[in-house]
Design a protein around this motif. Structure first.
Motif, mmCIF file in Angstrom:
data_model
loop_
_atom_site.group_PDB
_atom_site.id
_atom_site.type_symbol
_atom_site.label_atom_id
_atom_site.label_comp_id
_atom_site.label_asym_id
_atom_site.label_seq_id
_atom_site.Cartn_x
_atom_site.Cartn_y
_atom_site.Cartn_z
ATOM 1 N N PHE A 1 6.670 15.814 1.910
ATOM 2 C CA PHE A 1 7.420 14.567 2.094
ATOM 3 C C PHE A 1 7.838 14.401 3.552
ATOM 4 C CE2 PHE A 1 11.493 12.278 2.179
ATOM 5 C CZ PHE A 1 11.054 11.050 1.701
ATOM 6 N N VAL A 2 8.291 15.460 4.175
ATOM 7 C CA VAL A 2 8.701 15.429 5.576
ATOM 8 C C VAL A 2 7.507 15.123 6.470
ATOM 9 C CG1 VAL A 2 9.643 16.800 7.476
ATOM 10 C CG2 VAL A 2 10.682 16.941 5.207
ATOM 11 N N ILE A 3 6.361 15.738 6.173
ATOM 12 C CA ILE A 3 5.146 15.480 6.955
ATOM 13 C C ILE A 3 4.713 14.021 6.786
ATOM 14 C CG2 ILE A 3 2.688 16.025 7.151
ATOM 15 C CD1 ILE A 3 3.451 18.933 6.469
ATOM 16 N N LEU B 1 4.271 8.512 8.930
ATOM 17 C CA LEU B 1 4.605 7.094 8.821
ATOM 18 C C LEU B 1 5.415 6.606 10.022
ATOM 19 C CD1 LEU B 1 5.388 6.733 5.009
ATOM 20 C CD2 LEU B 1 3.411 5.860 6.265
ATOM 21 N N MET B 2 6.328 7.424 10.510
ATOM 22 C CA MET B 2 7.126 7.044 11.683
ATOM 23 C C MET B 2 6.246 6.935 12.925
ATOM 24 S SD MET B 2 10.637 9.162 10.975
ATOM 25 C CE MET B 2 11.367 8.745 12.536
#
Length: 126
Positions: free
Chosen positions: A4-6, A11-12
């Motif tokens: 999820f963090v990756i 996405l950012m």
């Protein structure tokens, strides 16, 4: 949790890259129009009309009396949208959009932006 963090980081980064592309396209368009109109007696204005989800950016070239010479619109998801000339507004005075907007009648986002441009033009005069 690690995936999820990756995904969030990817996405950012994608958002950042697309924002840079959008700004570069906007700058290229503005430079093109201002170069074309350099040395003329025309004024160039831009305005953003915000909707609930989408935005409309209007760029307009007007003469000293406020008559629209060229009108360009960029609407939708602005990351993917390009400016397109809209000849329907050529030859119309900005004051017409301003009075139409103040009468409370339903106006399009483009007409709303043109009304704001006229209002800003009035503020510059007074």
């Amino acid at each position: 949790m690690g995936r999820f963090v990756i995904l969030l980081a990817v996405l950012m980064m994608l958002q950042s890259v697309l924002s840079i592309v959008q700004v570069k396209n906007y700058q290229r368009f503005i430079k093109k129009i201002t170069t074309e109109q350099a040395g003329s007696d025309y004024d160039f204005y831009t305005e953003v009309a915000k909707g609930r989800l989408l935005r409309t950016i209007v760029a307009v070239v007007v003469d000293k009396e406020g008559k629209v010479i060229q009108c360009y619109c960029c609407s939708g998801l602005t990351i993917f949208a390009k400016f397109k000339e809209d000849p329907a507004y050529q030859g119309v005075h900005l004051a017409e959009f301003y009075s139409k907007n103040n009468q409370g009648t339903q106006v399009s986002k483009i007409e709303e932006a043109l009304s704001k441009i006229y209002s800003r033009k009035l503020e510059a005069v007074t």
